[in-house]
Design an enzyme around this catalytic site. Sequence first.
Site, mmCIF file in Angstrom:
data_model
loop_
_atom_site.group_PDB
_atom_site.id
_atom_site.type_symbol
_atom_site.label_atom_id
_atom_site.label_comp_id
_atom_site.label_asym_id
_atom_site.label_seq_id
_atom_site.Cartn_x
_atom_site.Cartn_y
_atom_site.Cartn_z
ATOM 1 N N ASN A 65 -15.526 -28.443 -34.683
ATOM 2 C CA ASN A 65 -15.495 -29.635 -33.835
ATOM 3 C C ASN A 65 -14.303 -29.500 -32.883
ATOM 4 O OD1 ASN A 65 -15.499 -32.149 -32.704
ATOM 5 N ND2 ASN A 65 -14.907 -33.254 -34.579
ATOM 6 N N TRP A 66 -14.612 -29.138 -31.648
ATOM 7 C CA TRP A 66 -13.523 -28.907 -30.687
ATOM 8 C C TRP A 66 -12.883 -30.198 -30.208
ATOM 9 C CZ3 TRP A 66 -15.653 -24.760 -26.686
ATOM 10 C CH2 TRP A 66 -15.928 -23.579 -27.373
ATOM 11 N N LYS A 67 -13.538 -31.314 -30.453
ATOM 12 C CA LYS A 67 -13.052 -32.609 -29.946
ATOM 13 C C LYS A 67 -12.848 -32.509 -28.429
ATOM 14 C CE LYS A 67 -11.279 -33.535 -34.494
ATOM 15 N NZ LYS A 67 -10.343 -34.225 -35.351
ATOM 16 N N HIS A 97 -18.291 -39.944 -36.285
ATOM 17 C CA HIS A 97 -16.972 -39.389 -36.590
ATOM 18 C C HIS A 97 -15.936 -40.509 -36.617
ATOM 19 C CE1 HIS A 97 -13.252 -37.150 -36.189
ATOM 20 N NE2 HIS A 97 -13.922 -36.090 -36.614
ATOM 21 N N GLU A 137 -13.082 -40.746 -35.506
ATOM 22 C CA GLU A 137 -12.404 -40.998 -34.221
ATOM 23 C C GLU A 137 -13.279 -41.861 -33.310
ATOM 24 O OE1 GLU A 137 -11.439 -36.930 -33.348
ATOM 25 O OE2 GLU A 137 -9.920 -36.954 -34.924
ATOM 26 N N GLU A 166 -15.316 -37.103 -44.651
ATOM 27 C CA GLU A 166 -14.060 -36.896 -43.933
ATOM 28 C C GLU A 166 -13.128 -38.076 -44.185
ATOM 29 O OE1 GLU A 166 -14.545 -33.891 -40.624
ATOM 30 O OE2 GLU A 166 -14.788 -35.859 -39.731
ATOM 31 N N GLY A 195 -6.599 -34.494 -39.078
ATOM 32 C CA GLY A 195 -5.543 -34.200 -38.119
ATOM 33 C C GLY A 195 -4.146 -34.470 -38.643
ATOM 34 N N SER A 232 -8.276 -31.681 -42.109
ATOM 35 C CA SER A 232 -7.187 -30.703 -42.271
ATOM 36 C C SER A 232 -7.612 -29.438 -43.012
ATOM 37 C CB SER A 232 -5.971 -31.355 -42.949
ATOM 38 O OG SER A 232 -5.421 -32.354 -42.110
ATOM 39 N N GLY A 235 -11.581 -29.249 -37.482
ATOM 40 C CA GLY A 235 -11.083 -29.714 -36.191
ATOM 41 C C GLY A 235 -9.997 -28.773 -35.683
ATOM 42 N N GLY A 236 -8.752 -29.165 -35.880
ATOM 43 C CA GLY A 236 -7.616 -28.422 -35.320
ATOM 44 C C GLY A 236 -7.679 -26.916 -35.553
#
Length: 263
Positions: A9-11, A95, A97, A167, A173, A213, A234-235
Amino acid sequence: MRRRLIVANWKMNKTSAEAAAYVRRLSDLIQPASMDIVIAPPFTALHAAWHAMGPSSAFALAGQNLFWEDKGAYTGEISAPMLKDAACQYVIIGHSERRQWFGEQDQAINKKVNAAIRHGLKPIVCVGESLADRERGETTAVVTGQLKRDLDGLSKEHMAMVAIAYEPVWAIGTGRAASPAQAMEVHTLLRQTIASHWGHDVGEGIRVLYGGSVNTENAGHFLESPEVDGVLVGGACLDPACFATIARFAEDQSVAANERRGV
Ligand code: PGA
């Protein structure tokens, strides 16, 4: 064993040129045979990613969101047919976010899941509790409530297209992943909840991913568990080398499991 699903997930990261370079690099690093690798770029980079993948790519594309109507006066939104047109096979829905920054609620998420399925997109539906929920001992109520409302009304056939991502909001994150035991507990709960609503076969068949994470240090621990059918990263996915390392854990586990079963 369910086929593993590993999602990047590049966001809100990467331009078209960066997307193309990433996909080419990832293709050099890993050619998955026994798992599904899904890349979720921002909408603006989908086309470039698809071009860089080429027609016989082992990777699939996902949208990071969609709107439930097919077209119309909805400024700023993207529909399921548009994601299909951009070669997506999957879409991430709900998600945290989106829930946190854009006020998405379960009723809207349910409409989005239905829209995705109507157009043949596989929804990856995210659920998870906040830190306050967990500290109040409400994890079970929160995640099962989200799950039931988000998937309300789906048939067994529709459920076969769905994957769930657990999640925990406090793990996204933050560098503070859930422990594999915490993830396993919730994954088991989600699978049981699904089995009790849609039947044993649907419960056994559905893929439940962990996200929050995940990195090259901890991915192997999550993927060791038969209850964890993949990870949503993600990150740590932004660097193709890191993402390939994480995906390789899943590949290794799948190969080892097949060997144990004599496949
Ligand atoms: P993270 O994000 O890996 O950066 O915690 C995961 C996610 O939001 O899906």
